[in-house]
Design a protein around this motif. Structure first.
Motif, PDB file in Angstrom:
ATOM      1  N   TRP A 148       0.803  -1.345  -0.072  1.00  0.00           N
ATOM      2  CA  TRP A 148      -0.225   0.203   0.179  1.00  0.00           C
ATOM      3  C   TRP A 148       1.065   0.993  -0.190  1.00  0.00           C
ATOM      4  CZ3 TRP A 148      -4.042   0.972   4.000  1.00  0.00           C
ATOM      5  CH2 TRP A 148      -5.182   1.714   3.805  1.00  0.00           C
TER       6      TRP A 148
ATOM      7  N   ARG B 293       2.583   1.461  -3.404  1.00  0.00           N
ATOM      8  CA  ARG B 293       1.690   2.420  -4.032  1.00  0.00           C
ATOM      9  C   ARG B 293       1.287   3.495  -3.874  1.00  0.00           C
ATOM     10  NH1 ARG B 293      -2.465   0.439  -6.995  1.00  0.00           N
ATOM     11  NH2 ARG B 293      -1.507  -1.414  -7.792  1.00  0.00           N
TER      12      ARG B 293
ATOM     13  N   ALA C  92       2.758   7.406  -6.604  1.00  0.00           N
ATOM     14  CA  ALA C  92       1.414   8.184  -7.653  1.00  0.00           C
ATOM     15  C   ALA C  92       2.050   9.545  -7.363  1.00  0.00           C
ATOM     16  CB  ALA C  92       0.684   8.014  -6.526  1.00  0.00           C
TER      17      ALA C  92
ATOM     18  N   GLU D  42      -6.230  -4.440  -3.755  1.00  0.00           N
ATOM     19  CA  GLU D  42      -5.791  -3.436  -5.257  1.00  0.00           C
ATOM     20  C   GLU D  42      -7.467  -2.095  -5.026  1.00  0.00           C
ATOM     21  OE1 GLU D  42      -4.523  -1.708  -8.496  1.00  0.00           O
ATOM     22  OE2 GLU D  42      -4.039  -3.239  -7.063  1.00  0.00           O
TER      23      GLU D  42
ATOM     24  N   GLU E 201      -6.869   2.014  -4.602  1.00  0.00           N
ATOM     25  CA  GLU E 201      -7.222   2.701  -5.325  1.00  0.00           C
ATOM     26  C   GLU E 201      -8.341   3.540  -5.048  1.00  0.00           C
ATOM     27  OE1 GLU E 201      -6.643   3.370  -8.418  1.00  0.00           O
ATOM     28  OE2 GLU E 201      -5.337   2.326  -8.726  1.00  0.00           O
TER      29      GLU E 201
ATOM     30  N   LEU F 148      -6.015   6.387  -2.785  1.00  0.00           N
ATOM     31  CA  LEU F 148      -5.714   6.999  -3.864  1.00  0.00           C
ATOM     32  C   LEU F 148      -6.753   8.248  -3.977  1.00  0.00           C
ATOM     33  CD1 LEU F 148      -3.081   5.214  -5.682  1.00  0.00           C
ATOM     34  CD2 LEU F 148      -2.338   7.487  -4.755  1.00  0.00           C
ATOM     35  N   ASP F 149      -8.020   7.107  -4.920  1.00  0.00           N
ATOM     36  CA  ASP F 149      -8.762   8.063  -5.384  1.00  0.00           C
ATOM     37  C   ASP F 149      -8.994   9.277  -4.076  1.00  0.00           C
ATOM     38  OD1 ASP F 149      -8.924   7.353  -7.157  1.00  0.00           O
ATOM     39  OD2 ASP F 149     -10.736   5.865  -6.989  1.00  0.00           O
TER      40      ASP F 149
END
Length: 261
Positions: free
Chosen positions: A35, A38, A42, A233, A237, A240-241
């Motif tokens: 995590w 990732r 970003a 995943e 995601e 991040l959003d």
């Protein structure tokens, strides 16, 4: 005492948005590492501290208390705040209690919380015996590695040190009292099939916090350590959003880098 392989803390400098990731009780940064990587990819500045007494052997945890774990999370948060414009806190299990306390104490210095299967209450009626039992029995069987995904393994202790477990109960009590003071945006993800932490934990958080910006997602294919499970995943995601929505400066920074690349 040497660290267990993969249990080392992780830090990666990036853009103006910082993300603190807090691991769970008897666990280690290993459960948060994919995590964290990732989020770092970003463009965010990422920190995953190793909580005191964790990542070595359960005997080292016996001498630690929740105040020690919180102090390390607080230190890492302040370090991020010194270099970043905005800071978010992401957490798993008991790390969720620490994250909630950080939110209650630091207020607007934290832009948002992402909690995965947060642990904020006891699910075991026998926990009332801990004040006495901890002086008679050093450990009970461990809670690590509740993962549905075959071949995925959590680096954590195979025993629960009872002095530390007793202190965890004190942390829960403290955090429960502070929940109404929490107003930050919250993304809460939890697993219907969790063999460590019941759904009542997430329900308690959602019922008592004062946040108005709240998103709840179910991790249908994962057990407790969902950050290493089938729904990893989805967690990555969604977080991040969530961060992009609340930290446009960070999103602009990353898009600028991508454009230059």
């Amino acid at each position: 005492m040497p660290l267990l392989p993969g249990a080392e803390p992780f830090h990666q400098a990036g853009g103006p948005v910082g993300v603190l990731l807090v691991h769970g009780f008897t666990g280690s940064p290993q459960s948060m590492r994919p995590w964290a990587e990732r989020l770092a990819a970003a463009g965010h500045t990422v920190s995953v501290p190793l909580l005191p007494g964790h990542g070595t052997r359960w005997q080292d945890m016996q001498a630690t208390r929740w105040e020690d774990w919180y102090a390390e999370a607080d230190r890492a948060l302040r370090e991020l705040a010194d270099t970043c414009e905005q800071v978010f806190v992401c957490a798993l299990s008991m790390g969720g209690s620490l994250a909630l306390r950080l939110a209650a104490r630091h207020g607007d210095a934290i832009s948002g919380l992402v909690l995965v299967n947060p642990s904020v209450r006891s699910d075991n009626p026998a926990s009332v015996l801990l004040p006495v039992l901890r002086h008679l029995v050093p450990t009970l069987p461990g809670v690590a590695n509740d993962i549905a995904l075959e071949g995925s393994t959590e680096v954590g202790y195979d025993r629960v040190p009872l002095h530390a477990a007793w202190s965890l109960g004190r942390l829960w009590k403290t955090v429960q009292e502070e929940l109404p003071g929490i107003k930050q945006p919250l993304l809460l993800l939890h697993s219907p099939q969790d063999h460590v932490v019941s759904a009542a934990n997430s329900e308690l958080v959602l019922a008592r916090i004062s946040s108005t910006d709240v998103t709840e997602l179910l991790l249908e294919r994962s057990y407790h350590v969902a950050t290493l499970d089938h729904d990893a995943e989805l967690i990555f995601e969604a977080s991040l959003d969530f961060i992009r929505r609340l930290a446009p400066a960070g999103a602009e920074d990353v898009s600028a880098e991508n454009h230059q690349g």
